[in-house]
Design an enzyme around this catalytic site. Structure first.
Site, short mmCIF file in Angstrom:
data_model
loop_
_atom_site.label_atom_id
_atom_site.label_comp_id
_atom_site.label_asym_id
_atom_site.label_seq_id
_atom_site.Cartn_x
_atom_site.Cartn_y
_atom_site.Cartn_z
N GLU A 170 -14.65 21.51 -2.45
CA GLU A 170 -13.39 22.15 -2.04
C GLU A 170 -12.17 21.23 -2.18
OE1 GLU A 170 -13.43 25.07 0.86
OE2 GLU A 170 -15.07 25.89 -0.33
N HIS A 211 -3.64 -0.32 3.23
CA HIS A 211 -2.83 0.01 4.40
C HIS A 211 -3.17 1.37 5.01
CE1 HIS A 211 1.40 -0.14 6.40
NE2 HIS A 211 0.63 0.74 7.01
P1 13P Z 1 5.30 1.41 13.83
O1 13P Z 1 4.72 0.93 15.15
O2 13P Z 1 6.64 0.78 13.56
O3 13P Z 1 5.31 2.90 13.74
O4 13P Z 1 4.37 0.85 12.67
C1 13P Z 1 3.05 1.24 12.55
C2 13P Z 1 2.60 1.30 11.14
O5 13P Z 1 1.57 1.88 10.87
C3 13P Z 1 3.44 0.65 10.08
O6 13P Z 1 3.03 1.03 8.82
ZN ZN Z 2 0.94 1.76 8.78
#
Ligand code: 13P
Ligand code: ZN
Length: 294
Positions: A170, A211
């Site tokens: 899906e 990230h």
């Molecule tokens: P903030 O606490 O500024 O929202 O940052 C968290 C984050 O995931 C940065 O990429």
């Molecule tokens: Zn982040």
């Protein structure tokens, strides 16, 4: 009406809680924003502090002039959104130039919007124009399977889209446009916002290497569901890789058949890949070759 009694506030808080429960928001990780409707604003405007100081956004979003957003606070925890809403998030208003914002509600005790405010607002600007105002939610989180894959797959839109499509039938129905990938960059500024907004022109999901992910959607459910699907698919791919790679998969012809029956337009660049070149197939071959050498 009190802000906390509004339906949109409840949905915003519920989504934050759902993300926390998934394990996507360690410490202050991740951020969420929602572009309010005129009705949302009218229903809670009596609570707004219109004397609040204007501050620079750090980028220019003229397409969002005078819009209001719910947004999580920098350094604040998703874990606390339901427990302590008024410190964890707030409502901001963008000025008529699209250069400044002010906090009209919440983010108590010196709170500020997320450090990813430029990416949130630039993504909102792109999606508002592209969807005729339908998209209202931008969500950033740190799902472990997605992040792990950015150490393994080539950091291209083609590799991520094709591999993740192949992991659950899906997937192409849920993200037919594909997924964009931004290489590793310093977070929290305008540069990563510009690169993300470019990718948002083509996709509703953009992965930040090593990230996390940003997703856009019309509703909280749709946006959350998109991340949920992508992270589950990434988890399956990691399992397949750990098990020695694919022995069989969904083929290009299968995708064409699916597209026909589900009335999807799947971009040719994600279909036109030689099956034997796909990353997991390569891994399986390497593993086999290693065994033979032994
Ligand atoms: P903030 O606490 O500024 O929202 O940052 C968290 C984050 O995931 C940065 O990429
Ligand atoms: Zn982040």
């Amino acid at each position: 009406m009190r802000v906390l009694d509004a339906e949109c506030t409840k949905k915003f808080m519920q989504m934050a809680e759902d993300g926390w429960e998934q394990g996507w928001h360690e410490r202050n990780g991740g951020n969420l924003s929602y572009r309010m409707t005129m009705d949302d604003v009218a229903s809670v405007a009596e609570n707004f502090d219109l004397t609040a100081k204007w501050r620079p956004i750090g980028t220019s979003v003229p397409g969002l002039a005078r819009e209001h957003f719910f947004i999580t606070g920098t350094g604040r925890y998703f874990q606390n959104v339901v427990r302590d809403p008024e410190h964890s998030f707030g409502i901001i208003e963008v000025d008529e130039t699209g250069e400044n914002y002010r906090i009209v509600w919440g983010l108590l005790d010196g709170g500020r919007p997320t450090s990813e405010l430029p990416t949130h607002l630039m993504n909102h600007e792109v999606k508002k124009a592209q969807t005729n105002g339908a998209h209202r939610v931008i969500y950033h989180c740190h799902p472990a399977n997605v992040i792990a894959l950015t150490f393994v797959l080539p950091l291209t839109d083609e590799a991520f889209t094709r591999e993740l499509w192949e992991m659950m039938t899906e997937c192409p129905v849920i993200f037919p446009d594909g997924i964009g990938v931004v290489p590793w960059m310093v977070p929290g500024g305008r540069a990563i916002a510009v690169e993300s907004a470019k990718k948002m022109q083509s996709y509703n999901a953009v992965i930040w290497a090593m990230h996390g992910i940003f997703c856009s959607g019309a509703t909280f459910d749709e946006t959350f569901g998109l991340v949920h699907t992508i992270d589950k698919s990434a988890g399956i791919l990691l399992k397949v890789l750990a098990a020695g790679g694919k022995r069989q998969t969904i083929t290009t012809q299968d995708f064409r058949d699916l597209a026909k029956d589900f009335h999807l337009t799947l971009p040719e660049k994600f279909l036109d890949v030689k099956e034997e070149k796909s990353e997991t197939a390569k891994t399986a071959k390497t593993a086999k070759a290693a065994k033979v050498t032994k």
